[in-house]
Design a protein around this motif. Sequence first.
Motif, PDB file in Angstrom:
ATOM      1  N   MET A   6      -0.041  32.433  -7.042  1.00  0.00           N
ATOM      2  CA  MET A   6       1.095  31.596  -6.693  1.00  0.00           C
ATOM      3  C   MET A   6       2.142  32.276  -5.821  1.00  0.00           C
ATOM      4  SD  MET A   6       1.683  29.749 -10.398  1.00  0.00           S
ATOM      5  CE  MET A   6       2.815  28.505  -9.817  1.00  0.00           C
ATOM      6  N   ALA A   7       2.301  33.572  -5.940  1.00  0.00           N
ATOM      7  CA  ALA A   7       3.492  34.242  -5.405  1.00  0.00           C
ATOM      8  C   ALA A   7       3.418  34.574  -3.926  1.00  0.00           C
ATOM      9  CB  ALA A   7       3.746  35.524  -6.192  1.00  0.00           C
ATOM     10  N   ASP A   8       4.577  34.483  -3.258  1.00  0.00           N
ATOM     11  CA  ASP A   8       4.772  35.167  -1.974  1.00  0.00           C
ATOM     12  C   ASP A   8       5.077  36.629  -2.251  1.00  0.00           C
ATOM     13  OD1 ASP A   8       4.628  32.756  -0.477  1.00  0.00           O
ATOM     14  OD2 ASP A   8       6.718  32.321  -0.931  1.00  0.00           O
ATOM     15  N   LYS A   9       5.850  36.840  -3.319  1.00  0.00           N
ATOM     16  CA  LYS A   9       6.258  38.199  -3.699  1.00  0.00           C
ATOM     17  C   LYS A   9       6.211  38.309  -5.211  1.00  0.00           C
ATOM     18  CE  LYS A   9      10.629  39.452  -2.996  1.00  0.00           C
ATOM     19  NZ  LYS A   9      11.765  39.795  -2.113  1.00  0.00           N
ATOM     20  N   ILE A  10       5.628  39.402  -5.702  1.00  0.00           N
ATOM     21  CA  ILE A  10       5.538  39.651  -7.139  1.00  0.00           C
ATOM     22  C   ILE A  10       6.495  40.781  -7.512  1.00  0.00           C
ATOM     23  CG2 ILE A  10       4.052  40.448  -9.019  1.00  0.00           C
ATOM     24  CD1 ILE A  10       1.687  39.212  -7.605  1.00  0.00           C
ATOM     25  N   VAL A  11       7.229  40.582  -8.608  1.00  0.00           N
ATOM     26  CA  VAL A  11       8.062  41.633  -9.185  1.00  0.00           C
ATOM     27  C   VAL A  11       7.422  42.005 -10.521  1.00  0.00           C
ATOM     28  CG1 VAL A  11      10.357  42.254 -10.017  1.00  0.00           C
ATOM     29  CG2 VAL A  11      10.115  40.651  -8.093  1.00  0.00           C
ATOM     30  N   SER A  66       3.789  41.921  -2.041  1.00  0.00           N
ATOM     31  CA  SER A  66       2.907  40.763  -1.983  1.00  0.00           C
ATOM     32  C   SER A  66       1.756  40.965  -2.958  1.00  0.00           C
ATOM     33  CB  SER A  66       2.361  40.584  -0.564  1.00  0.00           C
ATOM     34  OG  SER A  66       1.410  41.608  -0.271  1.00  0.00           O
ATOM     35  N   PRO A  67       1.079  39.895  -3.363  1.00  0.00           N
ATOM     36  CA  PRO A  67      -0.049  40.060  -4.285  1.00  0.00           C
ATOM     37  C   PRO A  67      -1.078  41.077  -3.804  1.00  0.00           C
ATOM     38  CG  PRO A  67       0.544  37.751  -4.144  1.00  0.00           C
ATOM     39  CD  PRO A  67       1.368  38.459  -3.111  1.00  0.00           C
ATOM     40  N   LEU A  68      -1.440  41.023  -2.527  1.00  0.00           N
ATOM     41  CA  LEU A  68      -2.469  41.940  -2.027  1.00  0.00           C
ATOM     42  C   LEU A  68      -1.951  43.368  -1.901  1.00  0.00           C
ATOM     43  CD1 LEU A  68      -4.418  39.790   0.593  1.00  0.00           C
ATOM     44  CD2 LEU A  68      -5.025  40.347  -1.781  1.00  0.00           C
ATOM     45  N   ASP A  69      -0.645  43.543  -1.617  1.00  0.00           N
ATOM     46  CA  ASP A  69      -0.066  44.890  -1.608  1.00  0.00           C
ATOM     47  C   ASP A  69      -0.219  45.539  -2.978  1.00  0.00           C
ATOM     48  OD1 ASP A  69       0.711  44.892   1.017  1.00  0.00           O
ATOM     49  OD2 ASP A  69       2.772  44.266   0.620  1.00  0.00           O
ATOM     50  N   LEU A  70       0.107  44.788  -4.023  1.00  0.00           N
ATOM     51  CA  LEU A  70       0.027  45.328  -5.370  1.00  0.00           C
ATOM     52  C   LEU A  70      -1.411  45.570  -5.794  1.00  0.00           C
ATOM     53  CD1 LEU A  70       3.015  44.560  -5.329  1.00  0.00           C
ATOM     54  CD2 LEU A  70       2.739  43.641  -7.633  1.00  0.00           C
ATOM     55  N   TYR A  71      -2.316  44.731  -5.321  1.00  0.00           N
ATOM     56  CA  TYR A  71      -3.732  44.878  -5.669  1.00  0.00           C
ATOM     57  C   TYR A  71      -4.335  46.105  -4.975  1.00  0.00           C
ATOM     58  CZ  TYR A  71      -8.737  43.793  -5.954  1.00  0.00           C
ATOM     59  OH  TYR A  71     -10.087  43.865  -6.177  1.00  0.00           O
ATOM     60  N   HIS A  72      -4.072  46.253  -3.682  1.00  0.00           N
ATOM     61  CA  HIS A  72      -4.710  47.326  -2.914  1.00  0.00           C
ATOM     62  C   HIS A  72      -3.948  48.643  -2.975  1.00  0.00           C
ATOM     63  CE1 HIS A  72      -7.871  44.891  -1.198  1.00  0.00           C
ATOM     64  NE2 HIS A  72      -7.005  44.008  -0.751  1.00  0.00           N
ATOM     65  N   LYS A  73      -2.605  48.582  -3.164  1.00  0.00           N
ATOM     66  CA  LYS A  73      -1.805  49.812  -3.117  1.00  0.00           C
ATOM     67  C   LYS A  73      -0.825  49.876  -4.288  1.00  0.00           C
ATOM     68  CE  LYS A  73      -2.042  49.970   1.941  1.00  0.00           C
ATOM     69  NZ  LYS A  73      -1.251  49.914   3.204  1.00  0.00           N
ATOM     70  N   PRO A  74      -1.316  49.912  -5.515  1.00  0.00           N
ATOM     71  CA  PRO A  74      -0.395  50.049  -6.651  1.00  0.00           C
ATOM     72  C   PRO A  74       0.324  51.388  -6.593  1.00  0.00           C
ATOM     73  CG  PRO A  74      -2.673  50.374  -7.363  1.00  0.00           C
ATOM     74  CD  PRO A  74      -2.733  49.904  -5.939  1.00  0.00           C
ATOM     75  N   ASP A  75       1.621  51.365  -6.879  1.00  0.00           N
ATOM     76  CA  ASP A  75       2.416  52.600  -6.827  1.00  0.00           C
ATOM     77  C   ASP A  75       2.203  53.489  -8.036  1.00  0.00           C
ATOM     78  OD1 ASP A  75       3.567  51.925  -4.428  1.00  0.00           O
ATOM     79  OD2 ASP A  75       5.463  51.221  -5.279  1.00  0.00           O
ATOM     80  N   GLY A 110      13.649  30.349   0.383  1.00  0.00           N
ATOM     81  CA  GLY A 110      12.332  29.734   0.525  1.00  0.00           C
ATOM     82  C   GLY A 110      11.190  30.520  -0.077  1.00  0.00           C
ATOM     83  N   GLU A 111      11.448  31.704  -0.625  1.00  0.00           N
ATOM     84  CA  GLU A 111      10.383  32.512  -1.221  1.00  0.00           C
ATOM     85  C   GLU A 111       9.950  31.958  -2.576  1.00  0.00           C
ATOM     86  OE1 GLU A 111      10.041  37.130  -0.145  1.00  0.00           O
ATOM     87  OE2 GLU A 111      11.887  36.663  -1.192  1.00  0.00           O
ATOM     88  N   PHE A 112       8.670  32.151  -2.883  1.00  0.00           N
ATOM     89  CA  PHE A 112       8.149  31.903  -4.230  1.00  0.00           C
ATOM     90  C   PHE A 112       7.936  33.282  -4.856  1.00  0.00           C
ATOM     91  CE2 PHE A 112       5.773  28.573  -6.800  1.00  0.00           C
ATOM     92  CZ  PHE A 112       5.709  29.339  -7.939  1.00  0.00           C
ATOM     93  N   VAL A 113       8.836  33.648  -5.758  1.00  0.00           N
ATOM     94  CA  VAL A 113       8.819  34.981  -6.367  1.00  0.00           C
ATOM     95  C   VAL A 113       8.388  34.853  -7.821  1.00  0.00           C
ATOM     96  CG1 VAL A 113      10.205  36.999  -6.990  1.00  0.00           C
ATOM     97  CG2 VAL A 113      10.624  35.806  -4.827  1.00  0.00           C
ATOM     98  N   VAL A 114       7.475  35.707  -8.243  1.00  0.00           N
ATOM     99  CA  VAL A 114       6.995  35.691  -9.620  1.00  0.00           C
ATOM    100  C   VAL A 114       7.401  36.978 -10.324  1.00  0.00           C
ATOM    101  CG1 VAL A 114       4.972  35.622 -11.118  1.00  0.00           C
ATOM    102  CG2 VAL A 114       5.059  34.161  -9.095  1.00  0.00           C
ATOM    103  N   PHE A 115       8.072  36.834 -11.478  1.00  0.00           N
ATOM    104  CA  PHE A 115       8.330  37.962 -12.373  1.00  0.00           C
ATOM    105  C   PHE A 115       7.162  38.030 -13.347  1.00  0.00           C
ATOM    106  CE2 PHE A 115      13.275  37.365 -12.262  1.00  0.00           C
ATOM    107  CZ  PHE A 115      13.276  37.732 -10.935  1.00  0.00           C
TER     108      PHE A 115
END
Length: 358
Positions: free
Chosen positions: A200-205, A217-226, A29-34
């Motif tokens: 669009m994404a629930d989870k971004i790769v 998640s989009p906001l994880d990547l926005y606020h906490k880029p590795d 059920g996830e919407f995953v974006v590469f």
Amino acid sequence: MSQLSLKRLEKSFNEARIIKGIDLEVSEGEFVVFVGPSGCGKSTLLRMIAGLEDVSSGQIEIGGKAVNDLPPVQRGIAMVFQSYALYPHMSVYENIAFPLRVEKLPQAEVDKRVSAAAKVLQLESRLQHRPGQLSGGQRQRVAIGRAIVRQPKIFLFDEPLSNLDAALRSEMRIELMELHKRLGSTMIYVTHDQVEAMTMADKIVVLDAGTIAQVGSPLDLYHKPDNLFVAGFIGSPKMNFISGKVRSADGTRAVVDLGSLGTIELPRSSTAIAGQDVTLGIRPEHLTLGEGDFALETTPNIVEQLGIHTITYSTLPGGEHFTALFEGNPDLVEGKPVRMSFAKSRVHLFDAKGLAVY
């Protein structure tokens, strides 16, 4: 339970390694974006999942079952390509029904599935039309309908909106998100457009040169880029980067020398080490006019007045390009110095290897 599992997946063309040992779990059920720049391997990875590219090594599992040796038609997936790939001599009905004809399903079942897909995609009044009579967005919906009728376990989308104009892309993004909610199916979507990924994404790769730079998640990547790559790729306009050197650090704070811009003390736990070269990152939208925690002066080379906000582009003394985004229409003029600032809590810090240390 994972709907899709990739384990140590590799793909090489002769001596060129394109996919370099990818591990990924996608839940039902996830919407995953590469997402990633051209050449990062995102479309190749999608085609491997679909069975259109052979796997050099590693394993693909769908629903807990290894599918490496299964042909595409037996994997329980349906793929929507960048090109609509519709048959121009066939009606919308027959284009949608085509994969069901190949399976030799009874006419009653074909009618049922085509009718259900047309209703979901608001194509009921277009079923007897041909592709040449449709708009670009309607043609893409027909291509999606052809995938829906197969009732797949997983939908794969390979940059399906890139041929549409900006306004239509925005409309189709919303339609795809609504479709995902209605169907509740697992969807994997490839794009080079980070705005599509964020909305669009629930989870971004995030992919970088055949490896996964970060998953979240989009906001994880926005606020906490590795790392620097993700920090610079996610966000529009992209994050500003300023070169610096750690003057002192004790684990709870770091003092960073930014050259002619001065010194900034960052009072937060950090793995920064005294003496190391670092890159400070600050997003354009986190700058404000006037004084604040850390202030600097720049002279805009370009000022873009966009109504809802204003963007300035300038160059710092160290040669770094510097972008600022302000709400509304402040009085900013090209060639006129501007005093701006940012909060220390908004800062990102990366070491010489590009890894986040703050």
